[in-house]
Write a protein that holds these residues in place. Structure first.
Motif, short mmCIF file in Angstrom:
data_model
loop_
_atom_site.label_atom_id
_atom_site.label_comp_id
_atom_site.label_asym_id
_atom_site.label_seq_id
_atom_site.Cartn_x
_atom_site.Cartn_y
_atom_site.Cartn_z
N ASP A 37 34.03 43.67 43.96
CA ASP A 37 35.47 42.95 43.72
C ASP A 37 35.86 42.13 44.95
O ASP A 37 36.30 41.04 44.96
N ARG B 223 42.57 43.25 36.27
CA ARG B 223 42.00 42.43 37.22
C ARG B 223 42.40 41.05 36.81
O ARG B 223 42.94 40.19 37.77
N ASP C 283 36.52 38.10 45.98
CA ASP C 283 37.57 37.62 46.42
C ASP C 283 37.15 36.48 47.88
O ASP C 283 37.80 35.68 48.08
N SER D 80 42.05 51.30 37.96
CA SER D 80 41.28 50.59 36.89
C SER D 80 39.72 50.63 37.40
O SER D 80 38.94 50.43 36.40
N ILE D 81 39.32 50.14 38.82
CA ILE D 81 37.98 50.23 38.89
C ILE D 81 37.50 51.67 38.55
O ILE D 81 36.29 51.57 38.21
N GLY E 281 48.59 44.89 35.87
CA GLY E 281 48.22 43.58 36.49
C GLY E 281 49.43 42.93 37.01
O GLY E 281 49.25 42.40 38.29
N ARG F 66 44.29 49.09 41.70
CA ARG F 66 43.01 48.65 41.61
C ARG F 66 42.05 49.66 41.77
O ARG F 66 41.29 49.71 41.00
N ARG G 93 46.14 40.42 37.22
CA ARG G 93 46.45 40.42 38.47
C ARG G 93 46.41 39.04 38.90
O ARG G 93 47.30 38.45 39.55
N SER G 94 45.19 38.50 38.79
CA SER G 94 44.79 37.30 39.65
C SER G 94 45.66 35.98 38.92
O SER G 94 46.13 35.06 39.54
N ARG H 259 37.55 33.83 40.98
CA ARG H 259 38.44 35.34 40.74
C ARG H 259 38.78 35.48 39.09
O ARG H 259 38.97 36.55 38.85
#
Lengths: 529, 300, 318
Positions: B287, C202, B291, C140-141, C121, C137, C205-206, B298
């Motif tokens: 991850d 993820r 990034d 979730s990971i 997110g 994070r 979030r982004s 991303r």
């Protein structure tokens, strides 16, 4: 004639009552049991799985049956046939049928139906398959001289015919239906059994309800049964533990038994028996050094079977140290005799030293490595595989395990692309003819994947098969065993499977036997309050 | 000099750096991406365990002890023993080797094969590209675990075969991502120049195009690593992966571990933790790499 | 728009054909067949070669491959999946109950995933690079990292010891007893949904981070609009689509790929059926299941693409 049959019926009923526990059976209730696999079709003559027997057997009768109270599962008693006589040369068996046996459609079962069913099994018409045809090679013809008489004429005397006629797979079908459509019974159910078919929901369950017209008056005791298909064994155990199911007829692991006992205490009855299934190791006799009997015997000597019996019986469904017959059955070698065979000695150090010596003599170097093929089935193949490899490691052999997915396994083994491999055999009744057939020369039995010819063994087999004297047969079976397991060491036995049935204490009238194919007609089973 | 790849934007290739700057970069990375650093640390520990397994494992991972079956954690056996009395700790330490071997093997194989196909597809374009795309679509429509199951059923179990089985479903996914990057590389003047100079197809693909799509390949390979370890564990758990008596985490969770979960929970808990931690480490690192290396990737 | 839809639908045909060829060939390469699975290896002492040949003939396994393939294709074109080689019953009948279960589980798991992914997110993006962001994070990971079968074992273990909960014996369809049905499926749905929420979180979030950097959000903020309002009005609308997309793309695999989860929770779904069908070399059933999953996958893709094209007409001409 009628009277004779009635008397016979009474006599059997009396013997049942005596051998059963002195409790009066209670009528009513629904027996619920999980079945680990679902029947592929409904035709017992065609299938080879307990997944058919457990939910479907209660809808049918067989000509003879194994005494449901006999723990050795070998005593043959009347069922639809109420009595029989054998000619003095042992080549003609005459069976008298009891009257009043009715199919679920209301019609009466006669000798014609028995003949049609057995003709389908032994002499299938073109286009109709029969799985167990090979078991009845001694039978020349099946005849029905009158409505209540069935005659089996044999080519030669056979010690195993009665056992064969008690096969739980040999459902009696209706002749008229078979004549019209020989495969009708694959997709339909219509028998004479204690229960009448209600429904089968695919992927879920089979239900049967009491047959009010059952010929054995007063039976069955249950109102109905419900067989629930559950693949996962943890879920089966959970069902019994949660008291949502009464029993699972195949068998649980030792750990499951202990957990159930701990959780439910007196509400659980545990029945155990050696199981008529065994895993054995075969050797490809065409591959060096397995063509050398010293090497094969060394591999058997390397195993500490007595230690394993104690250790593995805690974690796997195996227990008894055994030869070619299930311990405790009529033709089995007694333990003290068996322990004299190489590999069955109680002194592990001595036998390991002997194993190393034999390996040296055969010119097998220390640290020699070979591949052991095992079948991809968790219990008990996996623990036994780990154990075997560990034992062989202790005499300086380096073994790699090749696990082959279950359905493709025998294709690979048959191809000869193996060194040592796991093989398996499992029967519905303990019988020398059935249990020793596996080991005959490959030319006689292509399902012997060891690829060897041994005329001496073949001859011993034929002799024991045709003798009607029990003592003589015992001696011959012993000689066969000694040659197979010690002198030639064609195969090596692991441990006898062990059948553990922890069931609800409410379930009465059911006796564990060495076979999970037996005792599933459910006519004698009842539920206490 | 080819135009800078995304990799070059943030950092020059490592071989041009001295040891001191590598360390400085690491510290900087840890400061800016603490999660990535945690992941990296987990992996470093795992690699060290695997490398020194023979030295630090207290027991032979294969040695059975029928007098100490299913023993609870104690001074003699820190993490207890399994159904055959084998030391759990030793088997876990040796299991890290299997996990790394399968993980690295499968992701390297999958990523390199995938990127080769992706670049070739982009380079040739036209019908070849279309055909490759269609074939990849077919593989996409197959669930990963089913594809791996089928491959294992055909070629058999064991470490080598499992690597192949796990790499198979990774190929099309890598190929698709790499093709997208390679499409833009194909239009670059130096590729035209190479073509004009009469270089063969293999040379252009391998020497001129492949190095310039390394950033996405690297990111995918890291992501695959964790996934490969997980898939190996699943296959072994289903009995279609690594075979006994090899020490492998997924295998340790099979059979007795489930059956004895109530009375001997250490058998089910520790190997599962090991798998989760390893995969967690690779995912965190992956991850952060994603990034750091390529902000544009991303959202993919 | 209509021509775009037709074009996209037609594009599915060669892919489906490829899937069909691939699974057909794969199955024939795997050693053993259904007849062998049925008669060899049950441990019985007598085997009849004649019987096995007969059974093969009945099932058409003695026919050349191309003929087997064309007759299967012919059936598919008439939407006839044929009969299961193992049971001889119509495949539709074999699949029905399991399909209902798997479909429901897939829907519930996707819902759980969405319900987790979106708020988490957003939260992570709003609190970027704080401990909240890191915690989300890690959470979730970790979901991605835990093997699903292990998580399942732990859940069952805890439920058994703490709540004395036992897995169900038989599946109760929603229309029979909704309450019992939900009680059966909620735990596997949570386990699976948590796992599949990771990718969505993820993504959310982004996407959120990118949207928050856009000029109009900054303007809105500068104008003094409440953050909550901005979020619901602008940011969410733009960020949520890719999240829904990625979760729905996983849907087909939730339908047929939950082999291990189904085993742990004793669910008789399509995943287990898949394993059984392969283990029995039930070619027709396995093929039908693969086609079902592949078609669902392609259809979901198709719907997503069409939705995008509808929102953004430029895509149609790409």
């Amino acid at each position: 004639m009628r009277r004779v049959i009635r008397l016979a019926t009474l006599a059997t009923a009396a013997s049942f009552a005596l051998s059963a526990i002195a409790q009066t059976p209670r009528n009513g209730g629904e027996l619920i049991f999980p079945v680990p696999s679902e029947p592929p079709s409904y035709d017992g003559h065609r299938e080879e799985t307990f997944g058919l027997i457990h939910p479907i057997a209660p809808f049918y009768n067989t000509l003879l049956r194994v005494d449901p109270t006999d723990i050795s599962g070998t005593r043959v008693v009347p069922s639809v046939a109420s009595s029989w006589t054998v000619s003095s040369d042992g080549k003609t068996y005459t069976f008298k049928l009891r009257g009043g046996v009715k199919f679920h459609d209301g019609s009466e079962l006669t000798a014609k139906d028995v003949k049609a069913s057995y003709d389908k099994i032994i002499f299938p018409p073109p286009g109709v398959g029969s799985t167990r045809q090979g078991q009845y090679v001694a039978v020349e013809a099946v005849e029905a001289p009158d409505a209540t008489t069935v005659v089996f004429r044999l080519k030669y005397a056979s010690g195993s015919l009665l056992a064969g006629l008690a096969s739980p797979y040999n459902f009696l079908y209706k002749a008229d239906i078979l004549a019209k459509e020989p495969n009708w019974y694959e997709k339909n159910i219509m028998g004479t059994g204690p229960f009448v078919f209600v429904e089968h929901v695919k992927g879920s369950h089979v239900v049967g309800k009491k047959n009010p017209d059952y010929w054995d008056k007063g039976k069955p005791h249950l109102d109905s049964f419900r067989a629930i298909f559950m693949r996962d064994s943890a879920a089966q155990v959970a069902a019994v533990r949660g008291e949502r199911a009464h029993i699972q007829f195949r068998g649980f692991t030792p750990k499951d038994r202990d957990n159930l006992k701990a959780a439910l205490g007196d509400k659980i009855t545990v029945q155990e028996s050696p199981w008529d299934c065994i895993l054995m190791v075969g050797f490809n006799h065409e591959k060096k050094p397995f063509d050398d009997k010293r090497v094969r015997r060394a591999l058997s000597l390397a195993l500490d079977r007595h230690e394993a019996s104690k250790a593995l019986s805690q974690i796997a469904i195996v227990k008894a140290v055994a030869g070619v017959q299930v311990p405790g059955t009529p033709f089995a070698t007694p333990p003290e005799e068996l322990n004299k065979l190489a590999g069955y000695w109680t002194d592990a150090e001595k036998s390991r030293a002997e194993a190393r010596k034999l390996l040296r003599e055969a010119g097998v170097p220390d640290g020699f490595s070979f591949t052991f093929s095992n079948r991809g089935i968790p219990m008990p193949y996996e623990p036994l595989g780990v154990w075997l490899i560990d034992q062989w490691r202790k005499v300086g052999l380096n073994v790699e395990q090749r696990v082959i997915e279950a359905a493709g396994y025998y294709g690979v083994i048959r191809s000869g692309d193996t060194e040592a491999f796991m093989d398996f055999q499992c029967g519905y009744i303990v019988d020398p003819d059935l249990d020793m057939y596996k080991f005959l020369s490959t030319s006689r039995n292509p399902a012997n994947y060891g690829r060897y010819e041994d005329p001496v063994l073949d001859e011993l087999y034929d002799k024991q098969s045709r003798t009607t004297s029990v003592e003589e047969r015992k001696r011959l079976v012993g000689a066969f065993e000694k040659r197979l397991l010690e002198e030639e060491a064609h195969y090596l036995m692991t441990l006898q499977w062990h059948r553990i049935i922890p069931h609800s204490a409410k379930v009465k009238g059911w006796q564990v036997t060495p076979s999970h194919y037996l005792n599933n007609t459910l006519d004698t089973v009842w539920l206490s309050e | 000099m080819p135009p800078s790849s995304p990799l070059n934007e943030t950092a020059a290739p490592p071989d041009r750096k001295s040891a001191g700057t590598v360390f400085a970069t690491l510290v900087d990375f840890a400061r800016r991406r603490p999660l990535g650093a945690v992941g990296g640390a987990i992996i470093v520990v795992m690699v060290m365990l695997a490398a020194s397994a023979n030295l630090i494992a207290p027991y032979d991972p294969l040695a059975t002890d029928y007098a100490a079956m299913l023993a609870a954690p104690s001074e003699a056996h820190w993490l207890g023993t399994d159904a055959f009395g084998r030391d759990m700790l030793s088997r876990m330490i040796h299991g890290s080797r299997t996990a790394l071997m399968v993980g690295l093997g499968a992701s390297l194989l999958g990523a390199s094969l995938g990127s080769l196909i992706g670049v070739a597809s982009a380079y040739f374009g036209g019908r070849v590209d279309l055909l490759v795309q269609r074939v990849m679509d077919v593989f996409f429509a197959f669930p990963v675990i089913i594809l791996a199951l089928a491959v294992v059923s055909i070629i058999g179990t064991g470490v080598g075969n499992v690597v192949l089985a796990i790499a198979t479903p990774m190929v099309p996914r890598c190929a698709r991502v790499v093709r997208a990057s390679a499409l833009s590389v194909r239009e670059m003047p130096y590729v035209d120049a190479a073509r004009a100079a009469g270089f063969g197809h293999p040379r252009i693909i391998l020497r001129h195009m492949l190095p310039n799509v390394m950033a996405p390949v690297l990111i995918m390979a890291t992501a695959f690593l964790g996934e490969a370890i997980l898939l190996e564990a699943s296959l072994s758990f289903l009995g279609l992966g690594v075979t006994e008596p090899t020490a492998a985490w997924g295998l340790m969770l099979r059979g007795a571990a489930v059956e004895f979960a109530e009375t001997a929970p250490w058998m089910a808990i520790f190997p599962g933790l090991a798998i989760s931690l390893a995969v967690f480490g690779f995912n965190l690192l992956g991850d952060s790499l994603r990034d750091a290396l390529d902000p544009r990737l991303r959202t993919q | 728009m209509a021509s775009y839809i037709i074009k996209r639908l037609l594009a599915m045909v060669p892919t489906l054909f490829g899937v069909a060829v691939l699974i057909f060939l794969l199955l024939r390469v795997v050693p053993g067949d259904v007849v062998e699975a049925r008669y060899i290896g049950q441990g019985s002492q007598f085997q009849s070669q004649e019987l096995m040949q007969l059974e093969r003939k009945k099932l058409g396994l003695d026919q050349p491959l191309w003929r087997q393939f064309t007759s299967w294709m012919g059936g598919l074109l008439r939407l006839d999946f044929g009969l299961s080689m193992w049971t001889g019953a119509p495949i539709i009948e074999e699949i029905r109950l399991r399909f209902a279960l798997s479909l429901q589980l897939a829907i519930m798991a996707s819902t759980v995933a969405t319900l987790l992914a979106i708020p988490l997110g957003i939260l992570a993006a709003m609190k970027q690079d704080t401990w909240i962001d890191y915690a989300v994070r890690v959470f979730s990971i970790a979901g991605l990292a835990m093997p699903s079968f292990w998580l399942g074992i732990l859940i069952i273990l805890v439920m058994l010891i703490v709540f004395r909960w036992l897995p169900p014996m038989v599946f109760t369809p929603l229309w029979v007893n909704p309450w019992e049905n939900l009680a059966q499926l909620i735990w596997p749905a949570l386990a699976v949904g948590y796992r599949y929420s990771a990718v969505g979180t993820r993504m959310m979030r982004s996407a959120m981070l990118e949207v928050l950097r856009e000029d109009y959000i900054r303007t809105a903020r500068a104008k003094g609009l409440a953050l909550k309002l901005i979020l619901t009005r602008h940011a969410l609308k733009n960020a949520i689509l890719p999240v829904l997309t990625i979760i729905s793309l996983e849907f087909a695999f939730l339908l047929g790929g939950l082999v291990v989860t189904e085993q742990v929770f004793n669910l008789n779904g399509l995943g287990m059926l898949f394993v059984e069908a392969i283990a029995r070399r039930d070619y027709t059933l396995t093929q039908a299941l693969v086609m079902l999953v592949a078609t669902t996958f392609l259809l979901v893709n198709f719907v997503v693409d069409v939705a995008y094209a509808w929102i953004d007409p430029r895509i149609r001409y790409r």
